[in-house]
Motif scaffolding. Structure first.
Motif, PDB file in Angstrom:
ATOM      1  N   LEU A 221       0.839  -1.196   0.000  1.00 34.11           N
ATOM      2  CA  LEU A 221       0.000   0.000   0.000  1.00 34.11           C
ATOM      3  C   LEU A 221       0.873   1.244   0.000  1.00 34.11           C
ATOM      4  CD1 LEU A 221      -2.723  -0.911   2.669  1.00 34.11           C
ATOM      5  CD2 LEU A 221      -2.922  -1.058   0.188  1.00 34.11           C
ATOM      6  N   ASP A 222       0.563   2.169  -0.879  1.00 36.77           N
ATOM      7  CA  ASP A 222       1.238   3.462  -0.865  1.00 36.77           C
ATOM      8  C   ASP A 222       0.899   4.158   0.445  1.00 36.77           C
ATOM      9  OD1 ASP A 222       2.122   6.052  -1.162  1.00 36.77           O
ATOM     10  OD2 ASP A 222       1.154   6.387  -3.104  1.00 36.77           O
ATOM     11  N   PRO A 223       1.884   4.478   1.275  1.00 33.25           N
ATOM     12  CA  PRO A 223       1.583   5.106   2.562  1.00 33.25           C
ATOM     13  C   PRO A 223       0.727   6.359   2.429  1.00 33.25           C
ATOM     14  CG  PRO A 223       3.874   4.456   2.477  1.00 33.25           C
ATOM     15  CD  PRO A 223       3.326   4.249   1.095  1.00 33.25           C
ATOM     16  N   ASP A 224       0.879   7.069   1.320  1.00 31.44           N
ATOM     17  CA  ASP A 224       0.117   8.290   1.116  1.00 31.44           C
ATOM     18  C   ASP A 224      -1.341   8.004   0.770  1.00 31.44           C
ATOM     19  OD1 ASP A 224       0.414  11.088   1.273  1.00 31.44           O
ATOM     20  OD2 ASP A 224       0.252  11.263  -0.910  1.00 31.44           O
ATOM     21  N   ALA A 225      -1.652   6.750   0.439  1.00 35.12           N
ATOM     22  CA  ALA A 225      -3.018   6.369   0.060  1.00 35.12           C
ATOM     23  C   ALA A 225      -3.784   5.722   1.212  1.00 35.12           C
ATOM     24  CB  ALA A 225      -2.990   5.410  -1.126  1.00 35.12           C
ATOM     25  N   VAL A 226      -3.100   5.473   2.327  1.00 33.32           N
ATOM     26  CA  VAL A 226      -3.750   4.826   3.473  1.00 33.32           C
ATOM     27  C   VAL A 226      -4.710   5.803   4.140  1.00 33.32           C
ATOM     28  CG1 VAL A 226      -3.372   3.862   5.775  1.00 33.32           C
ATOM     29  CG2 VAL A 226      -1.887   3.186   3.878  1.00 33.32           C
ATOM     30  N   HIS A 227      -5.974   5.409   4.271  1.00 35.20           N
ATOM     31  CA  HIS A 227      -6.983   6.255   4.897  1.00 35.20           C
ATOM     32  C   HIS A 227      -7.030   6.086   6.414  1.00 35.20           C
ATOM     33  CE1 HIS A 227      -9.106   5.965   0.782  1.00 35.20           C
ATOM     34  NE2 HIS A 227      -8.472   7.113   0.858  1.00 35.20           N
ATOM     35  N   LEU A 228      -6.713   4.881   6.889  1.00 35.49           N
ATOM     36  CA  LEU A 228      -6.729   4.611   8.326  1.00 35.49           C
ATOM     37  C   LEU A 228      -5.504   3.772   8.680  1.00 35.49           C
ATOM     38  CD1 LEU A 228      -8.571   4.974  10.921  1.00 35.49           C
ATOM     39  CD2 LEU A 228      -9.202   2.578  10.545  1.00 35.49           C
ATOM     40  N   PRO A 229      -4.632   4.281   9.540  1.00 32.29           N
ATOM     41  CA  PRO A 229      -3.431   3.517   9.906  1.00 32.29           C
ATOM     42  C   PRO A 229      -3.758   2.326  10.787  1.00 32.29           C
ATOM     43  CG  PRO A 229      -3.538   5.553  11.163  1.00 32.29           C
ATOM     44  CD  PRO A 229      -4.655   5.618  10.152  1.00 32.29           C
ATOM     45  N   GLY A 230      -2.917   1.317  10.710  1.00 30.78           N
ATOM     46  CA  GLY A 230      -3.140   0.066  11.421  1.00 30.78           C
ATOM     47  C   GLY A 230      -3.167   0.180  12.926  1.00 30.78           C
ATOM     48  N   VAL A 231      -2.722   1.298  13.478  1.00 27.86           N
ATOM     49  CA  VAL A 231      -2.748   1.458  14.930  1.00 27.86           C
ATOM     50  C   VAL A 231      -4.172   1.386  15.469  1.00 27.86           C
ATOM     51  CG1 VAL A 231      -2.886   3.995  14.859  1.00 27.86           C
ATOM     52  CG2 VAL A 231      -1.853   2.864  16.844  1.00 27.86           C
ATOM     53  N   PHE A 232      -5.175   1.692  14.634  1.00 34.13           N
ATOM     54  CA  PHE A 232      -6.565   1.653  15.066  1.00 34.13           C
ATOM     55  C   PHE A 232      -7.225   0.299  14.817  1.00 34.13           C
ATOM     56  CE2 PHE A 232      -6.067   6.279  14.224  1.00 34.13           C
ATOM     57  CZ  PHE A 232      -6.428   6.753  15.475  1.00 34.13           C
ATOM     58  N   VAL A 233      -6.558  -0.594  14.116  1.00 33.90           N
ATOM     59  CA  VAL A 233      -7.162  -1.856  13.663  1.00 33.90           C
ATOM     60  C   VAL A 233      -6.481  -3.039  14.353  1.00 33.90           C
ATOM     61  CG1 VAL A 233      -7.693  -3.294  11.665  1.00 33.90           C
ATOM     62  CG2 VAL A 233      -7.731  -0.797  11.447  1.00 33.90           C
ATOM     63  N   HIS A 234      -7.278  -3.966  14.867  1.00 34.65           N
ATOM     64  CA  HIS A 234      -6.721  -5.088  15.634  1.00 34.65           C
ATOM     65  C   HIS A 234      -6.872  -6.433  14.934  1.00 34.65           C
ATOM     66  CE1 HIS A 234      -7.849  -1.811  18.382  1.00 34.65           C
ATOM     67  NE2 HIS A 234      -6.774  -2.168  19.059  1.00 34.65           N
ATOM     68  N   ARG A 235      -7.887  -6.547  14.057  1.00 38.28           N
ATOM     69  CA  ARG A 235      -8.116  -7.806  13.351  1.00 38.28           C
ATOM     70  C   ARG A 235      -8.518  -7.501  11.906  1.00 38.28           C
ATOM     71  NH1 ARG A 235     -12.023 -10.406  18.083  1.00 38.28           N
ATOM     72  NH2 ARG A 235     -10.530 -10.068  19.783  1.00 38.28           N
ATOM     73  N   VAL A 236      -8.015  -8.304  10.986  1.00 41.68           N
ATOM     74  CA  VAL A 236      -8.322  -8.133   9.562  1.00 41.68           C
ATOM     75  C   VAL A 236      -8.719  -9.489   8.986  1.00 41.68           C
ATOM     76  CG1 VAL A 236      -7.450  -7.431   7.303  1.00 41.68           C
ATOM     77  CG2 VAL A 236      -6.666  -6.241   9.354  1.00 41.68           C
ATOM     78  N   VAL A 237      -9.838  -9.519   8.254  1.00 42.56           N
ATOM     79  CA  VAL A 237     -10.265 -10.751   7.592  1.00 42.56           C
ATOM     80  C   VAL A 237     -10.597 -10.429   6.141  1.00 42.56           C
ATOM     81  CG1 VAL A 237     -12.648 -10.440   8.393  1.00 42.56           C
ATOM     82  CG2 VAL A 237     -11.871 -12.689   7.644  1.00 42.56           C
ATOM     83  N   GLU A 238     -10.077 -11.229   5.221  1.00 41.38           N
ATOM     84  CA  GLU A 238     -10.340 -11.026   3.801  1.00 41.38           C
ATOM     85  C   GLU A 238     -11.654 -11.692   3.420  1.00 41.38           C
ATOM     86  OE1 GLU A 238      -7.837 -11.213  -0.389  1.00 41.38           O
ATOM     87  OE2 GLU A 238      -7.486 -12.779   1.120  1.00 41.38           O
ATOM     88  N   VAL A 239     -12.537 -10.931   2.757  1.00 41.86           N
ATOM     89  CA  VAL A 239     -13.845 -11.471   2.371  1.00 41.86           C
ATOM     90  C   VAL A 239     -14.009 -11.589   0.858  1.00 41.86           C
ATOM     91  CG1 VAL A 239     -14.968 -10.687   4.481  1.00 41.86           C
ATOM     92  CG2 VAL A 239     -14.890  -9.167   2.495  1.00 41.86           C
TER      93      VAL A 239
END
Length: 256
Positions: A221-239
């Motif tokens: 991911l282009d860091p400049d394109a990230v809308h929400l940094p991972g510090v706020f996210v604890h779990r990720v699931v691909e759907v």
């Protein structure tokens, strides 16, 4: 860095208990974390207090939890597309904290930013500030729970004294959000209108669970394109990219 990925939506929501509070992304039916909602329905979690702009429709989005009587309270700004919502609220089965849309967004953002409360002009001179809005009916047309009065103060911000109402921030036990793309560290990219309340809901949850259409490796991911940094996210699931997406209200024009 920590790999935050989970193998399935069911696994990601498995520890959400009865009585939990949830911040859920979406606006209308755009950006609804439907896979996570369906997993929560399947595991039988109930007595939920949910903060979301609206409650989906009768057979999709948060509406499926509502129809199954899994929701105790909604904090929302718009509830007009769900007949079952209307029935449960007027019959006294559901508690509703109706909140102006911009105020709701800022309450979530404030909660995620560590801000306890803020003053806003929205709602001054109305029942939003003065209290008395129905939160729960008694089933006979009377009000069993009404909103309380809020603190109102006068500030001179731009040379004119105006009244402002104090609104408290929202922090929830969990957050459920939908993103177009995310990496294993939880950095998220949202797609156009589906961005809506998703970043704000994510910030407000003590544990944020994100469903992503596409999971990529860290660094892709282009860091400049990230809308929400991972510090706020604890779990990720691909759907997957084939996940169902509905339109709340379709309007077409006949071409002669």
């Amino acid at each position: 860095m920590i790999d935050k990925t989970y193998g399935s939506a069911a696994e990601a929501v498995a520890d959400i208990p009865d009585g939990a509070s949830l911040a859920v992304g979406g606006f209308g039916l755009s950006g609804n974390p439907i896979a996570l909602i369906e997993a929560l329905l399947a595991q039988g979690t109930t007595d939920l207090s949910i903060v979301s702009n609206n409650c989906g429709v009768d057979d999709w989005g948060l509406g499926i939890l509502l129809s199954a009587r899994r929701i105790r309270k909604m904090t929302s700004s718009y509830v007009g597309e769900n007949k079952e919502f209307e029935r449960q609220f007027l019959s006294g089965e559901l508690e509703l904290e109706l909140t102006p849309q911009g105020t709701l967004a800022e309450k979530l953002r404030a909660g995620g930013s560590g801000i306890a409360a803020f003053f806003t002009q929205t709602g001054v001179g109305t029942q939003v500030a003065e209290g008395g809005l129905p939160r729960r009916y008694d089933g006979s047309g009377g009000i069993s729970v009404a909103s309380p009065a809020k603190d109102v103060r006068t500030f001179d911000v731009d040379g004119t004294a105006r009244e402002y109402v104090l609104e408290e921030a929202i922090v929830t036990d969990f957050a459920l959000v939908h993103a177009l793309r995310g990496d294993r560290f939880g950095n998220l990219v949202f797609n156009k209108a589906a961005r809506n309340f998703n970043p704000l809901a994510a910030m407000a949850g003590r544990v944020c669970i994100a469903q992503v259409e596409e999971l990529v490796e860290p660094g892709e991911l282009d860091p400049d394109a990230v809308h929400l940094p991972g510090v706020f996210v604890h779990r990720v699931v691909e759907v997957g990219t084939g996940i169902e997406k509905r339109i709340e209200r379709r309007t077409v024009t006949e071409v002669s």
